[in-house]
Design a protein around this motif. Structure first.
Motif, short mmCIF file in Angstrom:
data_model
loop_
_atom_site.label_atom_id
_atom_site.label_comp_id
_atom_site.label_asym_id
_atom_site.label_seq_id
_atom_site.Cartn_x
_atom_site.Cartn_y
_atom_site.Cartn_z
N ASN A 34 0.86 -1.19 0.00
CA ASN A 34 0.00 0.00 0.00
C ASN A 34 0.89 1.23 0.00
N ARG A 157 -8.49 -3.78 -2.35
CA ARG A 157 -8.13 -5.13 -1.90
C ARG A 157 -9.28 -6.09 -2.18
N HIS A 189 -8.40 0.07 2.66
CA HIS A 189 -9.29 -0.82 3.40
C HIS A 189 -10.40 0.03 4.02
N ASP A 191 -11.64 -0.15 6.88
CA ASP A 191 -11.41 0.19 8.29
C ASP A 191 -10.53 1.42 8.47
N ALA A 277 3.70 0.22 7.78
CA ALA A 277 3.15 -0.86 6.95
C ALA A 277 1.71 -0.57 6.55
N1 ARG Z 1 0.73 -4.06 5.35
C1 ARG Z 1 -0.60 -4.56 5.54
C2 ARG Z 1 -1.25 -4.74 4.18
O1 ARG Z 1 -1.05 -3.88 3.35
C3 ARG Z 1 -1.41 -3.63 6.39
C4 ARG Z 1 -2.77 -4.16 6.69
C5 ARG Z 1 -3.58 -3.21 7.51
N2 ARG Z 1 -4.77 -3.80 7.94
C6 ARG Z 1 -5.99 -3.25 7.92
N3 ARG Z 1 -6.97 -3.90 8.45
N4 ARG Z 1 -6.20 -2.08 7.37
O2 ARG Z 1 -1.94 -5.70 3.90
#
Ligand code: ARG
Length: 289
Positions: A34, A157, A189, A191, A277
């Motif tokens: 991301n 995603r 995402h 969330d 991340a």
């Molecule tokens: N580095 C992870 C990814 O890109 C971070 C995930 C974050 N999770 C979330 N529920 N937003 O998959």
């Protein structure tokens, strides 16, 4: 190995909320899943562990029972425990999980470990036939707090087809799923741009959605509170609502005013290592039904 002591189960009238977390022993930024990961970030593992332990402690201090799954070497994002399954409970059906199909290979390898964890605890495991579609658990699928419906983000995603397949499975239990198209790559995402605060109120960052998705959200919440792009991109909509507290990595005066209006006390937990991340508080746990 890690210093988040198992919670002591106290006999209380209200059952303690239970959450599943994964220690960050192997947490790292090794690729660019991301936009947050696009910067040359080096993870400070010691700091990451201490931030994770603080999050666990804060959850416990706020009346939660914390459970953990063992981290696996080589699965650098396994600490983001919100993504590998969607967990729920429905009267007449019991407790269930829907394992995800994650877009990135290393993340997809996390899924069987989580599915096994839930299977060993007698959750019904509902495997979907995803074909070419993707679905990333509670990263994109969020419960309305009263369990009356699920919001399903897609576009970065999870795919629309993934949400539709999930929706077909949920409809067998009488749970409607509301698809919401996401358009801001910093809010890849759901969330990161929708946080239910209670049955009537939610925090959203409107710039993260298609116009239809914003209109659809307004149908389901009496009070929609707007985050700015800067707040959303600093994960202020990625908080954890727990027993009257809002656990968030940062605070602004306008978010503070919203929380006050909704009767929530802000609790700030530093998640700077995990933000490298692309994740923060909400991403690091799954609520256990
Ligand atoms: N580095 C992870 C990814 O890109 C971070 C995930 C974050 N999770 C979330 N529920 N937003 O998959």
């Amino acid at each position: 190995m890690f210093a988040c002591r198992p919670s002591v189960r106290l006999a209380t009238i209200n059952p303690m909320p239970r959450l599943l977390l994964c220690p960050p022993n192997y947490f790292d930024v090794v690729d660019q899943k991301n936009l947050y990961m696009a910067r040359d970030s080096v993870v400070d593992r010691v700091k990451a562990l201490s931030q994770w332990e603080t999050l666990c402690n804060v959850l416990q201090q706020n009346g939660c029972e914390v459970e953990t799954i063992d981290p696996v070497e080589g699965l650098e994002d396994m600490v983001f425990a919100a993504n590998q399954v969607f967990a729920g409970e429905k009267t007449g059906y019991g407790k269930f999980v829907v394992p995800s199909r994650m877009v990135y290979a290393s993340r997809h390898r996390e899924v069987p470990f989580y599915a096994a964890w839930f299977r060993a605890r007698d959750y019904q495991v509902i495997d979907l036939d995803y074909g070419d579609d993707y679905l990333e658990g509670h990263g994109d699928m969020l419960w309305h707090p009263d369990g009356s419906r699920i919001y399903g983000g897609y576009g970065f995603r999870s795919t629309l087809g993934g949400v539709e397949k999930f929706s077909a499975a949920m409809s067998k239990m009488g749970i409607p799923v509301v698809p919401l198209r996401l358009v801001d790559p910093y809010c890849y995402h759901l969330d990161t741009c929708l946080c239910p605060l209670n049955n009537d109120a939610a925090l959203i960052f409107p710039g993260a959605y298609s116009a239809e998705a914003v209109a659809s959200l307004h149908q389901f919440w009496k009070r929609i509170h707007l985050l700015t792009a800067d707040e959303a991109h600093h994960f202020m909509g990625n908080g954890i609502v727990i027993n009257g507290s809002y656990i968030t990595p940062y605070m602004t005066s306008q978010l503070q005013a919203i929380l006050q209006e909704e009767g929530l006390a802000p609790v700030i937990v530093d998640t700077s290592e995990f933000e490298k991340a692309g994740g923060s508080c909400f991403c690091m746990k799954t609520f256990l039904p």
